[in-house]
Motif scaffolding. Sequence first.
Motif, PDB file in Angstrom:
ATOM      1  N   PRO A   1      58.024  26.288  46.231  1.00  0.00           N
ATOM      2  CA  PRO A   1      58.523  26.875  44.983  1.00  0.00           C
ATOM      3  C   PRO A   1      59.715  27.802  45.202  1.00  0.00           C
ATOM      4  N   GLU A   2      60.520  27.935  44.174  1.00  0.00           N
ATOM      5  CA  GLU A   2      61.561  28.952  44.136  1.00  0.00           C
ATOM      6  C   GLU A   2      60.910  30.331  43.996  1.00  0.00           C
ATOM      7  N   ARG A   3      59.828  30.384  43.229  1.00  0.00           N
ATOM      8  CA  ARG A   3      59.063  31.619  43.021  1.00  0.00           C
ATOM      9  C   ARG A   3      57.621  31.219  42.754  1.00  0.00           C
ATOM     10  N   CYS A   4      56.673  31.957  43.335  1.00  0.00           N
ATOM     11  CA  CYS A   4      55.269  31.595  43.169  1.00  0.00           C
ATOM     12  C   CYS A   4      54.413  32.854  43.132  1.00  0.00           C
ATOM     13  N   TYR A   5      53.447  32.856  42.221  1.00  0.00           N
ATOM     14  CA  TYR A   5      52.460  33.924  42.146  1.00  0.00           C
ATOM     15  C   TYR A   5      51.074  33.313  42.288  1.00  0.00           C
ATOM     16  N   PHE A   6      50.220  33.981  43.052  1.00  0.00           N
ATOM     17  CA  PHE A   6      48.855  33.490  43.258  1.00  0.00           C
ATOM     18  C   PHE A   6      47.943  34.123  42.220  1.00  0.00           C
ATOM     19  N   PHE A   7      47.496  33.317  41.239  1.00  0.00           N
ATOM     20  CA  PHE A   7      46.595  33.806  40.205  1.00  0.00           C
ATOM     21  C   PHE A   7      45.148  33.819  40.713  1.00  0.00           C
ATOM     22  N   GLY A   8      44.828  32.874  41.582  1.00  0.00           N
ATOM     23  CA  GLY A   8      43.532  32.904  42.243  1.00  0.00           C
ATOM     24  C   GLY A   8      42.368  32.361  41.449  1.00  0.00           C
ATOM     25  N   ASP A   9      42.640  31.558  40.422  1.00  0.00           N
ATOM     26  CA  ASP A   9      41.564  30.943  39.660  1.00  0.00           C
ATOM     27  C   ASP A   9      42.094  29.632  39.083  1.00  0.00           C
ATOM     28  N   THR A  10      41.177  28.791  38.618  1.00  0.00           N
ATOM     29  CA  THR A  10      41.586  27.491  38.082  1.00  0.00           C
ATOM     30  C   THR A  10      41.684  27.495  36.561  1.00  0.00           C
ATOM     31  N   SER A  11      41.509  28.645  35.954  1.00  0.00           N
ATOM     32  CA  SER A  11      41.651  28.793  34.513  1.00  0.00           C
ATOM     33  C   SER A  11      42.112  30.212  34.220  1.00  0.00           C
ATOM     34  N   SER A  12      42.789  30.388  33.096  1.00  0.00           N
ATOM     35  CA  SER A  12      43.241  31.723  32.702  1.00  0.00           C
ATOM     36  C   SER A  12      42.142  32.508  31.989  1.00  0.00           C
ATOM     37  N   LYS A  13      40.977  31.902  31.784  1.00  0.00           N
ATOM     38  CA  LYS A  13      39.918  32.530  30.984  1.00  0.00           C
ATOM     39  C   LYS A  13      39.486  33.882  31.525  1.00  0.00           C
ATOM     40  N   ARG A  14      39.473  34.022  32.841  1.00  0.00           N
ATOM     41  CA  ARG A  14      38.956  35.247  33.452  1.00  0.00           C
ATOM     42  C   ARG A  14      39.888  36.438  33.239  1.00  0.00           C
ATOM     43  N   ASP A  15      41.199  36.182  33.124  1.00  0.00           N
ATOM     44  CA  ASP A  15      42.160  37.285  32.974  1.00  0.00           C
ATOM     45  C   ASP A  15      43.423  36.800  32.254  1.00  0.00           C
ATOM     46  N   PRO A  16      43.324  36.576  30.933  1.00  0.00           N
ATOM     47  CA  PRO A  16      44.481  36.068  30.184  1.00  0.00           C
ATOM     48  C   PRO A  16      45.700  36.986  30.241  1.00  0.00           C
ATOM     49  N   ALA A  17      45.480  38.307  30.273  1.00  0.00           N
ATOM     50  CA  ALA A  17      46.604  39.248  30.270  1.00  0.00           C
ATOM     51  C   ALA A  17      47.442  39.111  31.541  1.00  0.00           C
ATOM     52  N   THR A  18      46.782  39.031  32.700  1.00  0.00           N
ATOM     53  CA  THR A  18      47.509  38.865  33.964  1.00  0.00           C
ATOM     54  C   THR A  18      48.188  37.503  34.015  1.00  0.00           C
ATOM     55  N   TYR A  19      47.497  36.487  33.527  1.00  0.00           N
ATOM     56  CA  TYR A  19      48.065  35.133  33.476  1.00  0.00           C
ATOM     57  C   TYR A  19      49.386  35.138  32.698  1.00  0.00           C
ATOM     58  N   LEU A  20      49.392  35.745  31.517  1.00  0.00           N
ATOM     59  CA  LEU A  20      50.612  35.803  30.703  1.00  0.00           C
ATOM     60  C   LEU A  20      51.679  36.663  31.374  1.00  0.00           C
ATOM     61  N   LYS A  21      51.270  37.728  32.030  1.00  0.00           N
ATOM     62  CA  LYS A  21      52.225  38.578  32.747  1.00  0.00           C
ATOM     63  C   LYS A  21      52.968  37.780  33.815  1.00  0.00           C
ATOM     64  N   TYR A  22      52.235  36.943  34.559  1.00  0.00           N
ATOM     65  CA  TYR A  22      52.844  36.128  35.614  1.00  0.00           C
ATOM     66  C   TYR A  22      53.809  35.090  35.024  1.00  0.00           C
ATOM     67  N   ILE A  23      53.414  34.470  33.914  1.00  0.00           N
ATOM     68  CA  ILE A  23      54.262  33.448  33.303  1.00  0.00           C
ATOM     69  C   ILE A  23      55.545  34.076  32.766  1.00  0.00           C
ATOM     70  N   ARG A  24      55.419  35.209  32.113  1.00  0.00           N
ATOM     71  CA  ARG A  24      56.619  35.892  31.613  1.00  0.00           C
ATOM     72  C   ARG A  24      57.543  36.256  32.765  1.00  0.00           C
ATOM     73  N   ALA A  25      56.962  36.723  33.877  1.00  0.00           N
ATOM     74  CA  ALA A  25      57.776  37.103  35.042  1.00  0.00           C
ATOM     75  C   ALA A  25      58.501  35.893  35.627  1.00  0.00           C
ATOM     76  N   LEU A  26      57.824  34.742  35.684  1.00  0.00           N
ATOM     77  CA  LEU A  26      58.465  33.532  36.206  1.00  0.00           C
ATOM     78  C   LEU A  26      59.600  33.076  35.290  1.00  0.00           C
ATOM     79  N   TYR A  27      59.376  33.116  33.987  1.00  0.00           N
ATOM     80  CA  TYR A  27      60.430  32.714  33.060  1.00  0.00           C
ATOM     81  C   TYR A  27      61.598  33.691  33.122  1.00  0.00           C
ATOM     82  N   ASP A  28      61.316  34.974  33.232  1.00  0.00           N
ATOM     83  CA  ASP A  28      62.394  35.963  33.340  1.00  0.00           C
ATOM     84  C   ASP A  28      63.165  35.772  34.645  1.00  0.00           C
TER      85      ASP A  28
END
Length: 376
Positions: free
Chosen positions: A104-131
Motif C-alpha cells: 500500500p501507499e498508506r495502510c492502517y491496521f484496524f485489527g478486526d474483520t468488521s467495523s462493528k466493534r469500533d465504528p468511530a475509529t474505523y471512520l477516523k482511519y478512512i477519513r485519514a486515508l482519503y485526506d
Amino acid sequence: MGSSSNLDRGAAIFIPESWADAADSIAYDSVTSPPPLAFICGAKNSGKTTFSRHLLNTFLLRYKRVAYLDTDVGQPEFTPPGCLSLIIVDKITPDLAVPCLKTPERCYFFGDTSSKRDPATYLKYIRALYDYYNEHCTMNNNGSPGRDELPLIVNTPGWVKGIGYDILVDMLQHICPTHVVKINISAASKNLPAGAFWLDEEDYASVNLIEIDSARRDSYNRSVLVQKEARLIRDFRLMAYFRQCFPSDGSLGTIKELAHAISCHPPYQVPITSIQIKHLHCQVPSTEVFYSLNATIVGLAVNSENSESIPVCVGLGIVRGIDTFKNLLYVITPVPQSTLASVNLLLQGFIQLPCGLLQVQGCISPYMTANAMPTN
C-alpha cells in the motif's frame, strides 16, 4: 474512446454488458475534471469487489496510475484482513478471479474483520486515508493541482443496514465522490435506499448515480447474493501473505507444506524494550500481555512522535514465541529487514492465525525456536 467490454475476456469471472457500460461511462466521462472519484456500494456479496477491479482495469486503459481506497477490513482486495489501505495501481489484472497482494501507499491496521466493534475509529482511519490521497496524490510534481491527478476507486463493505448504513453515509459525505455505483439484488429489503440517499434533495445534481444489478442470477434471471465462506477467504488471504516469506518459485503448493515451512522459518528477534505493545478494541491486564501476544498475528506499525497521528502499518507478523528471560519477541514476517528497523509498535487485534498454520506434524508450534535473526 476505448471500450472495456472485452477487457476481461478469458477471465474466470463474467462481466455483464451493463457492468462494462457503467465502467466505460465513468472512465470516459469527458466532463469530469479532475479525474473521477468512484464510490462502489451495495449489499454483502453482491459483486462490489469484482466491479471495483473491473473498473480499475478500465481506468488503467486511460490513466497510467489509479488510486484504490479499500475500506472492507474483512475481505480487502490487495492487503491481508484487518487492514484499511490506499493503494496505487499501475498494471491491469487480467484475471479478476485471482486475488493479488500489493504494497500500500498508506495502510492502517484496524485489527478486526468488521467495523462493528469500533465504528468511530474505523471512520477516523478512512477519513485519514482519503485526506492522505487528497494531500499526496492529487498534485503535479510542482505541488499544484493539475492533470496528473489520480482517479480514485473506493471499495466498501456490504454492511448496509443499521449502523453500517450510518457509516456508509458518513463516508459518502466526507469523500464527496463524482460517481456512485450502487449494486442491487432482487431481494429489495437487502438493498440500499433508492436515489442519492446520502444527499439532501437539492444536492442530487452534484453526483452521477449509477445503479446496476448483481451479475449473479438465479433460474428466474433474478440477481442474487453470492454466498461465500468469508472465514476461509480470510484464511487463504493470510496464508498468501505469509507465503511471501519464501521465494516465489519455491514448492509450497499445499497448506501443510506452507505450515511446515513457516514453523521452520527463522524468526526475527525483537527486543521487548525497543517496542510498544497496544491492544486494539479491548483491554488486557499488564500481567497477561505476553500470554495474549503469543501465537497471534500483529500489525507492525511505526508510531510517530505526534500523539494525534495514526500509526502507519508496514505489514503483519506472527509472534512465534516470547522469551521473557532474554526480553525478546520472536516474529515471523515477510516485511524486509530494512523496513522493520523503523517498527516501534505492535498492534494486536482480533485477526486470528489460520488453524492450518498451527497444525504441523512433528513440530511444537507456534512456540519459541532457537533459530532466529536479530532485527538490528
